[in-house]
Design a protein around this motif. Structure first.
Motif, short mmCIF file in Angstrom:
data_model
loop_
_atom_site.label_atom_id
_atom_site.label_comp_id
_atom_site.label_asym_id
_atom_site.label_seq_id
_atom_site.Cartn_x
_atom_site.Cartn_y
_atom_site.Cartn_z
N TYR A 85 0.81 -1.21 0.00
CA TYR A 85 0.00 0.00 0.00
C TYR A 85 0.86 1.27 0.00
O TYR A 85 0.53 2.27 -0.64
CB TYR A 85 -0.94 -0.03 1.21
CG TYR A 85 -1.94 1.08 1.23
CD1 TYR A 85 -3.00 1.11 0.31
CD2 TYR A 85 -1.83 2.13 2.14
CE1 TYR A 85 -3.91 2.15 0.31
CE2 TYR A 85 -2.74 3.17 2.14
CZ TYR A 85 -3.78 3.18 1.23
OH TYR A 85 -4.68 4.21 1.22
N GLU A 86 1.97 1.18 0.73
CA GLU A 86 2.86 2.34 0.85
C GLU A 86 3.39 2.77 -0.53
O GLU A 86 3.41 3.96 -0.86
CB GLU A 86 4.03 1.96 1.76
CG GLU A 86 4.67 3.14 2.45
CD GLU A 86 5.64 2.66 3.51
OE1 GLU A 86 6.83 2.93 3.34
OE2 GLU A 86 5.20 1.99 4.48
N LYS A 87 3.77 1.78 -1.33
CA LYS A 87 4.29 2.08 -2.68
C LYS A 87 3.19 2.68 -3.55
O LYS A 87 3.43 3.58 -4.34
CB LYS A 87 4.83 0.81 -3.33
CG LYS A 87 6.24 0.48 -2.92
CD LYS A 87 6.97 -0.30 -4.02
CE LYS A 87 8.44 -0.42 -3.67
NZ LYS A 87 8.84 -1.79 -3.40
N GLU A 141 0.63 4.41 -2.48
CA GLU A 141 0.42 5.78 -1.99
C GLU A 141 1.47 6.74 -2.55
O GLU A 141 1.15 7.87 -2.94
CB GLU A 141 0.45 5.81 -0.46
CG GLU A 141 -0.87 5.43 0.19
CD GLU A 141 -2.02 6.33 -0.26
OE1 GLU A 141 -1.89 7.56 -0.22
OE2 GLU A 141 -3.04 5.78 -0.69
N TYR A 149 0.38 7.58 -5.97
CA TYR A 149 -0.69 8.60 -6.01
C TYR A 149 -0.10 9.99 -5.76
O TYR A 149 -0.46 10.96 -6.42
CB TYR A 149 -1.75 8.28 -4.96
CG TYR A 149 -2.73 7.22 -5.40
CD1 TYR A 149 -3.45 7.34 -6.59
CD2 TYR A 149 -2.96 6.09 -4.62
CE1 TYR A 149 -4.35 6.38 -6.99
CE2 TYR A 149 -3.87 5.11 -5.01
CZ TYR A 149 -4.56 5.26 -6.21
OH TYR A 149 -5.44 4.30 -6.61
N GLU A 150 0.81 10.05 -4.81
CA GLU A 150 1.43 11.33 -4.45
C GLU A 150 2.17 11.91 -5.66
O GLU A 150 1.97 13.06 -6.04
CB GLU A 150 2.41 11.07 -3.30
CG GLU A 150 3.09 12.30 -2.78
CD GLU A 150 2.63 12.65 -1.37
OE1 GLU A 150 3.17 13.60 -0.83
OE2 GLU A 150 1.74 11.97 -0.81
N THR A 195 -0.30 12.87 -8.54
CA THR A 195 -1.13 14.03 -8.18
C THR A 195 -0.28 15.30 -8.30
O THR A 195 -0.73 16.32 -8.83
CB THR A 195 -1.68 13.87 -6.74
OG1 THR A 195 -2.37 12.63 -6.66
CG2 THR A 195 -2.64 15.00 -6.39
N ARG A 251 -7.83 8.47 -7.82
CA ARG A 251 -8.08 7.29 -6.99
C ARG A 251 -9.43 6.64 -7.31
O ARG A 251 -9.75 5.60 -6.75
CB ARG A 251 -8.08 7.67 -5.51
CG ARG A 251 -6.72 8.11 -4.98
CD ARG A 251 -6.91 8.68 -3.59
NE ARG A 251 -5.69 9.21 -3.04
CZ ARG A 251 -4.83 8.51 -2.31
NH1 ARG A 251 -5.07 7.25 -2.03
NH2 ARG A 251 -3.73 9.08 -1.83
N ASP A 307 -9.83 12.40 3.78
CA ASP A 307 -8.37 12.38 3.98
C ASP A 307 -7.64 12.49 2.65
O ASP A 307 -6.59 13.14 2.56
CB ASP A 307 -7.95 11.07 4.68
CG ASP A 307 -8.27 11.11 6.16
OD1 ASP A 307 -8.44 12.24 6.69
OD2 ASP A 307 -8.36 10.04 6.77
N TRP A 308 -8.18 11.84 1.65
CA TRP A 308 -7.55 11.94 0.32
C TRP A 308 -7.57 13.40 -0.15
O TRP A 308 -6.60 13.88 -0.73
CB TRP A 308 -8.30 11.08 -0.71
CG TRP A 308 -8.16 9.60 -0.47
CD1 TRP A 308 -7.24 8.98 0.32
CD2 TRP A 308 -8.97 8.58 -1.04
NE1 TRP A 308 -7.44 7.62 0.27
CE2 TRP A 308 -8.48 7.34 -0.55
CE3 TRP A 308 -10.05 8.55 -1.92
CZ2 TRP A 308 -9.04 6.12 -0.90
CZ3 TRP A 308 -10.60 7.34 -2.29
CH2 TRP A 308 -10.10 6.13 -1.78
N ASN A 319 -4.99 15.34 1.70
CA ASN A 319 -3.68 15.01 1.19
C ASN A 319 -3.39 15.75 -0.13
O ASN A 319 -2.30 16.29 -0.33
CB ASN A 319 -3.61 13.48 0.97
CG ASN A 319 -2.20 12.99 1.00
OD1 ASN A 319 -1.37 13.49 1.75
ND2 ASN A 319 -1.90 12.03 0.14
N SER A 320 -4.39 15.77 -1.00
CA SER A 320 -4.23 16.48 -2.28
C SER A 320 -4.02 17.97 -2.04
O SER A 320 -3.22 18.62 -2.73
CB SER A 320 -5.46 16.28 -3.17
OG SER A 320 -5.56 14.94 -3.55
#
Lengths: 295, 334
Positions: B32-34, B36, B39-40, B43, B64, B113-114, B117-118
């Motif tokens: 999941y970390e990879k 994420e 996505y980072e 984005t 997402r 939360d998403w 984060n964005s």
């Protein structure tokens, strides 16, 4: 690719499929494959279809023209490598190729579709010449735009004009209420429709169908393998509307998105379900039917 | 004279690299970390594109999201994720919400939360500039209800009501808490034509009330249908931002005076379903006509989610859009 096709044919035979296909092993995607082999298309890149699944949506940037046979060699290879007397060849229909392409060249989508109908017709005639007996024209887009149905249906009829083989028309994930009024107008032998994905809702639309039904009993977007008894129950339900001699049993759609072992298990379950129904039918003296090219 | 902004509406094509990461995550090849981190990265790349193209109002591209309902419906009690259904007249399919019980947002929905984060990524990319507005995106009540397989509610009005108060309301509150000033609610059903007028009025009334009470700007986005045929309903939202698909509203010029009654209009003139890139002259013609209306704000935008385009074309259109609005504002386009 040859080995992959042979493997698919063997697996189809092994689980008991009567009419196998080559599993479209040589094709990445149903529109892409044809667009790559028809002059006049260009590819800008992948476009999402659902979830995390994409296809290279082509753009028509020039006048389209037939170059050479597209799936004839596929058919001939599969025929040489199966023990079954009949195999099914799939070909994407003109409306779906048009609808799933960007049109940068033709004045209208209708004009583009009829151009493609001529190209598909040429291909179908080539298939007939080399001995193909059963072709499935895939038109999943057919009901997408209700206002275009009238001419879309005529374009499909143009694509199958003068072709004397069994033609199934596959329409899936669609509004079948829009298709129903054209059941008798389309010059095809069979409608191959998806029902498992929709939980066998809408089955009553085939009531009074005067052609064959290719009845989708396997959900190809779900990894859970169906129970044969569940398949048999669905077939019996369909037989309330369609006589068994007009009923072909197939998965909802292509199985390519599933892991191979699951796809095979699903086909096996489908065949086992068919066997349950066949036992019932044999008690009524129904054991086999001829291959219809016209119904 | 209206204030003119460049805007991007809805989803942006999921980049191939990100799609590969999602595929690898789904098949258990990366953690999941990879994902994420992916996505980072993507984005951030998207925000850099928007900023370099002078786009002022945009979303996070819904990178997402699989479709306008997913993953949201996976976080709502009373819903199951059903089979694939066609998304209006497109070769694009969505997993339908199957309503099997009374619906209610569950506590662990990650969408706010998403968004947060964005927003953080945008602040990093834009150096805390206030020139850019990041919109959150949610499906509208009518669109949700009419695209659901409803096996629970005997009256669709109850389904709409519960969606608004048990799903949208808590989500919008949380989004506001994470800094969202504008929420883009996708409501193609308002212009598509399947709903009767009772449902449409009920829908716009509830939405207007909800967003007014919550103090968050509503950007009601319609597409795939003729906005002129839905003006009755859309005018009910005249105080909010209303997004219309001018590509699908062929006859809009006959109704221009009605558009004057809106406070803020998002005019969708960059076609999200065509690879042909819009010509400067035709875009200028549209904007000039709308800019003359007594509207406070005009957002020049794409007409529908951009998922229907190859990424390369979407990038091209966004750049053209931003550049065009910038030069229009500078008086360089007549």
């Amino acid at each position: 690719m040859d080995d992959a096709v042979i493997t698919v044919l063997r697996e189809h035979e092994e689980v008991g499929i009567d009419i196998p296909s080559d599993g479209e092993m040589r094709r990445d995607e149903m529109v892409e494959y044809f667009a790559e082999r028809i002059r006049g298309f260009k590819f800008y890149g992948p476009v999402r279809v659902w979830g995390n699944h994409f296809f290279r949506k082509p753009a028509v940037v020039n006048k389209l023209s037939y170059i050479e046979p597209i799936v004839v060699d596929e058919y001939l290879f599969a025929r040489r490598h199966t023990l079954r007397p009949i195999i099914k060849v799939t070909i994407t229909g003109p409306y779906t190729i048009a609808d799933w392409s960007f049109n940068e060249y033709y004045e209208s989508k209708e004009e583009l579709t009829f151009e493609l109908a001529g190209i598909v017709n040429t291909e179908l005639r080539k298939l007939e010449e080399v001995g193909a007996t059963y072709v499935q024209v895939d038109e999943p887009a057919l009901t997408t735009h209700a206002s275009e149905m009238e001419w879309a249906v005529q374009a499909i009829n143009k694509a199958v004009e003068g072709v004397n083989v069994k033609v199934g028309l596959h329409v899936c994930y669609s509004n079948y209420m829009l298709l129903k009024p054209y059941f008798d107008i389309l010059n095809v032998t069979q409608y191959a429709l998806e029902f498992a994905n929709r939980g066998f809702r809408d089955l009553e639309i085939v009531k009074g169908l005067s052609k064959e039904l290719g009845f989708g009993v396997i959900d190809v977007h779900n990894k859970a393998v169906e129970e044969p008894e569940h398949v048999a129950k669905a077939i019996l339900k369909a037989m309330e509307y369609v006589n068994p001699e007009y009923l072909y049993i197939n998965p909802d759609c292509g199985l390519k998105l599933l892991p191979r072992d699951i796809a095979k298990a699903k086909l096996r379950a489908m065949v086992e379900g068919v066997k349950i129904v066949r036992r019932e039918l044999s008690k009524r003296g129904l054991t086999q039917i001829p291959l219809h090219t016209k119904v | 004279m209206a204030r003119i902004y460049a805007a991007v509406v809805g989803s942006f094509p999921r980049p191939r690299g990100l799609a590969r990461l999602v595929g690898r995550f789904n098949s258990g090849k990366i953690d999941y970390e990879k994902l994420e981190l992916g996505y980072e990265k993507y984005t951030q790349r998207l925000f850099k594109l928007f900023i370099s193209a002078s786009i002022e109002y945009f979303t996070d591209g819904m990178l997402r999201w699989d479709d306008v309902f997913n993953p949201l419906i996976g976080y709502v009690d009373g819903l199951r994720v059903d089979g694939l259904y066609r998304f209006y007249e497109n070769n694009f399919f969505f997993r339908a919400p199957q309503v099997v019980g009374r619906i209610k947002l569950v506590g662990n929905c990650p969408i706010p939360d998403w968004y947060g984060n964005s927003k953080r990524i945008l602040n990093e990319v834009a150096g805390n500039s206030k020139s850019y507005v990041l919109k959150a995106v949610l499906p509208g009540p009518l669109t949700f209800a009419l695209n659901s397989v409803n096996e629970y509610y005997s009256d669709i009005v109850d389904l709409i009501n519960d969606y608004v108060y048990n799903v949208l309301q808590p989500l919008v509150k949380e989004l506001k808490h994470r800094g969202a000033e504008v929420v883009e609610v996708h409501e193609p059903e308002l212009t598509y034509g399947r709903a009767d007028s009772r449902l449409k009025f009920y829908d716009v009334e509830l939405l207007s009330k909800l967003f007014t009470e919550l103090g968050v700007r509503l950007w009601l986005q319609t597409y795939f249908g003729d906005a002129c045929s839905a003006l009755n309903y859309l005018l009910y939202l005249a105080r909010h931002i209303v997004g219309v698909d001018l590509i699908a509203s062929k006859d809009y010029s006959r109704y221009l005076n009605y558009f004057s009654e809106f406070n803020s209009l998002a005019i969708g003139i960059y076609n999200s379903r065509s690879t042909l890139v819009e010509r400067k002259r035709s875009v200028g013609w549209y904007i000039s006509r709308f800019a003359k209306l007594h509207v406070n704000e005009i957002f020049v935008a794409n007409n529908a989610p951009m998922d229907f385009l190859p990424e390369i074309i979407a990038v091209r259109k966004v750049r053209k859009l931003g550049r065009f609005v910038k030069s229009f504002k500078a008086g360089g386009v007549k």
